[in-house]
Design a protein around this motif. Structure first.
Motif, PDB file in Angstrom:
ATOM      1  N   TRP A  84     -44.437  35.667  20.782  1.00  0.00           N
ATOM      2  CA  TRP A  84     -43.127  35.132  21.123  1.00  0.00           C
ATOM      3  C   TRP A  84     -43.241  33.617  21.271  1.00  0.00           C
ATOM      4  N   HIS A 138     -39.277  31.643  30.776  1.00  0.00           N
ATOM      5  CA  HIS A 138     -38.806  32.099  29.468  1.00  0.00           C
ATOM      6  C   HIS A 138     -39.471  33.430  29.118  1.00  0.00           C
ATOM      7  N   ARG A 177     -37.941  36.274  31.262  1.00  0.00           N
ATOM      8  CA  ARG A 177     -36.605  36.635  30.764  1.00  0.00           C
ATOM      9  C   ARG A 177     -36.705  37.430  29.455  1.00  0.00           C
ATOM     10  N   ARG A 178     -37.598  37.018  28.571  1.00  0.00           N
ATOM     11  CA  ARG A 178     -37.715  37.730  27.300  1.00  0.00           C
ATOM     12  C   ARG A 178     -38.280  39.133  27.508  1.00  0.00           C
ATOM     13  N   ILE A 203     -37.861  41.046  30.082  1.00  0.00           N
ATOM     14  CA  ILE A 203     -36.763  41.877  30.592  1.00  0.00           C
ATOM     15  C   ILE A 203     -35.814  42.261  29.462  1.00  0.00           C
ATOM     16  N   ALA A 204     -35.535  41.313  28.573  1.00  0.00           N
ATOM     17  CA  ALA A 204     -34.598  41.571  27.477  1.00  0.00           C
ATOM     18  C   ALA A 204     -35.173  42.550  26.454  1.00  0.00           C
ATOM     19  N   GLU A 205     -36.486  42.476  26.198  1.00  0.00           N
ATOM     20  CA  GLU A 205     -37.100  43.312  25.162  1.00  0.00           C
ATOM     21  C   GLU A 205     -37.562  44.668  25.683  1.00  0.00           C
ATOM     22  N   ARG A 206     -37.720  44.798  26.970  1.00  0.00           N
ATOM     23  CA  ARG A 206     -38.239  46.037  27.557  1.00  0.00           C
ATOM     24  C   ARG A 206     -37.275  47.195  27.327  1.00  0.00           C
ATOM     25  N   ARG A 207     -37.834  48.329  26.986  1.00  0.00           N
ATOM     26  CA  ARG A 207     -37.047  49.559  26.893  1.00  0.00           C
ATOM     27  C   ARG A 207     -37.256  50.349  28.184  1.00  0.00           C
ATOM     28  N   SER A 239     -36.591  50.879  32.401  1.00  0.00           N
ATOM     29  CA  SER A 239     -36.387  50.076  33.606  1.00  0.00           C
ATOM     30  C   SER A 239     -37.661  49.883  34.420  1.00  0.00           C
TER      31      SER A 239
END
Length: 432
Positions: free
Chosen positions: A54, A143, A146-147, A149-153, A155
């Motif tokens: 990333w 960064h 945040r990424r 959290i956004a990419e995780r499938r 919880s």
């Protein structure tokens, strides 16, 4: 009345001296170039390549994350974010992976592969400039969080931390996110031999780095790392050049400002469980380095350098000296504790400097404390004044003496950032 720790440098002319020739300058520069003296290299180039990378652009710094998915998985589900530490230049994340994944016990996988087998996805956070301001690289870590959290499938909560300065960067990043009312979804913070209250590089070696930079410029400049924002923010005692006389305890305004900023953010993040491991011992047993004794003494025709282990406080205590041509400098310190031999994660800076100069040094004198155990354990004391006995037996202290909720110490004073079974197994137990 307490006296602030300080250094004094006296300069005089040396009888019978001669200025170094251009050939002697070149020879000395060649010996001082290459390996950086004041860091512990983590791994070697050519480590395991990641499953994904990333880019992590920031407004003041940039970085990259290397992602290694858990066994049998091709997506992010249970993130373990771990930041690189103090060094010069850009991170080498495949090498960092190999460092933490080298098997520490025959017949067992490495530490990171054991985490992957337990379902953790490893996200290593690297920086384009490891030596820049901690706050700037904290933006890179934010960064990455945040990424993730956004990419995780799913919880699954995050585990976030780092090695050495990486633990300070992520500590700041999580506290900053909380201050900004952003849910970082992190339930565990982990630091690995991180200098929560400051690190130590011997003052005489800092001076020698500046001295040799002027005498024989080399690449990379050994002084450039000492002068860097990251070093100024991390080092409890720091000098700006080889001639400096004055206070050394938190001498840099960058460190004072950073300590204040952390305090304004609450010092540590409040939501996660706070875990830490220290490469130093916790029972108060340090290394047998005699305070005030000569570590090495280098004598050449046109230059010389003597380095002593830091004396234990006192007034105008000798720490060494240096000369080039006609100029001779001698250094003394007042009320600076003997930190070279205290319990802590070690660094072989005395050995590296001696080797570069081709000076003789005993094997037991090569390494001293870099991150004292009282710092890696985040003991509650003033990081500015260091009003603590650095040889304190931490195993006898009450839990409220520490900022961390739980801490593990190594069985000996091992190299800073080294992976031992004692530390790795403790982490595996506490995370799984």
């Amino acid at each position: 009345m307490s006296v602030t720790p300080r250094i004094k440098v006296s300069t005089s002319l040396r009888d019978g001296g001669a200025e170094p020739t251009s050939e002697e300058h070149a020879e000395l520069a060649a010996s001082l170039s290459g390996e950086v003296f004041f860091t512990v290299p983590l791994g070697t180039a050519g480590g395991r390549e990641p499953d994904a990378t990333w880019p992590l652009p920031g407004s003041r710094a940039n970085g990259t994350a290397a992602v290694y998915y858990a066994e049998g998985r091709t997506h992010l589900q249970k993130p373990f974010l771990f930041a690189d530490g103090f060094n010069y230049g850009p991170s080498d994340l495949p090498a960092l992976f190999d460092h933490f994944n080298t098997p520490y016990q025959e017949g067992r996988p490495g530490f990171l592969d054991q985490l992957r087998a337990r379902g953790f996805d490893i996200v290593l956070i690297g920086f384009d400039e490891r030596h820049t301001h901690i706050q700037h690289n904290a933006e890179v870590a934010i960064h990455a969080i945040r990424r993730a959290i956004a990419e995780r499938r799913g919880s699954e909560p995050l585990t976030v931390g780092g090695v050495s300065m990486g633990g300070i960067i992520t500590r700041y990043a999580l506290a900053k996110l909380e201050n900004d009312d952003f849910d970082h979804e992190t339930d565990t913070y982990l630091s690995w031999d991180s200098p929560h209250n400051g690190a130590w590089i011997p003052l005489i070696l800092q001076q020698l780095a500046y001295f040799f930079e002027k005498l024989a410029p080399a690449e990379p400049s050994q002084a450039a790392l000492i002068r860097s924002p990251a070093a100024q923010q991390l080092l409890w005692a720091w000098v700006p050049d080889a001639k400096y006389s004055g206070e050394v305890a938190t001498a840099s305004e960058l460190r004072k400002d950073f300590v204040r900023e952390l305090a304004d953010l609450g010092d540590f993040p409040r939501r996660p469980r706070l875990l830490g491991v220290a490469n130093g011992r916790g029972d108060g047993t340090g290394r047998p380095l005699p305070a005030g004794e000569i570590a090495f003494d280098w004598q050449a025709l046109v230059a010389s350098a003597t380095a002593r282990f830091q004396p234990d406080k006192g007034t105008d205590q000798k720490i060494g000296g240096m000369h080039a041509g006609l100029q001779l400098r001698r250094s003394t310190t007042t009320e600076v504790p003997a930190l070279d031999g205290v319990p802590g994660g070690t660094m072989d800076s005395f050995g590296k400097v001696a080797d570069a100069l081709k000076a003789k040094i005993s094997g037991e004198y090569r390494s001293g404390a870099f991150v004292p155990s009282v710092s890696a354990a985040a003991v509650t004391y003033d990081p500015i004044t260091w009003d603590i006995d650095p040889n304190l037996n931490l195993l006898d202290q009450a839990p409220d003496r520490f900022h961390l909720n739980d801490i593990a110490f190594d069985t000996d004073n091992t190299p800073h950032s080294a992976v031992s079974g004692n530390l790795a197994d403790w982490i595996l137990i506490h995370l799984t």
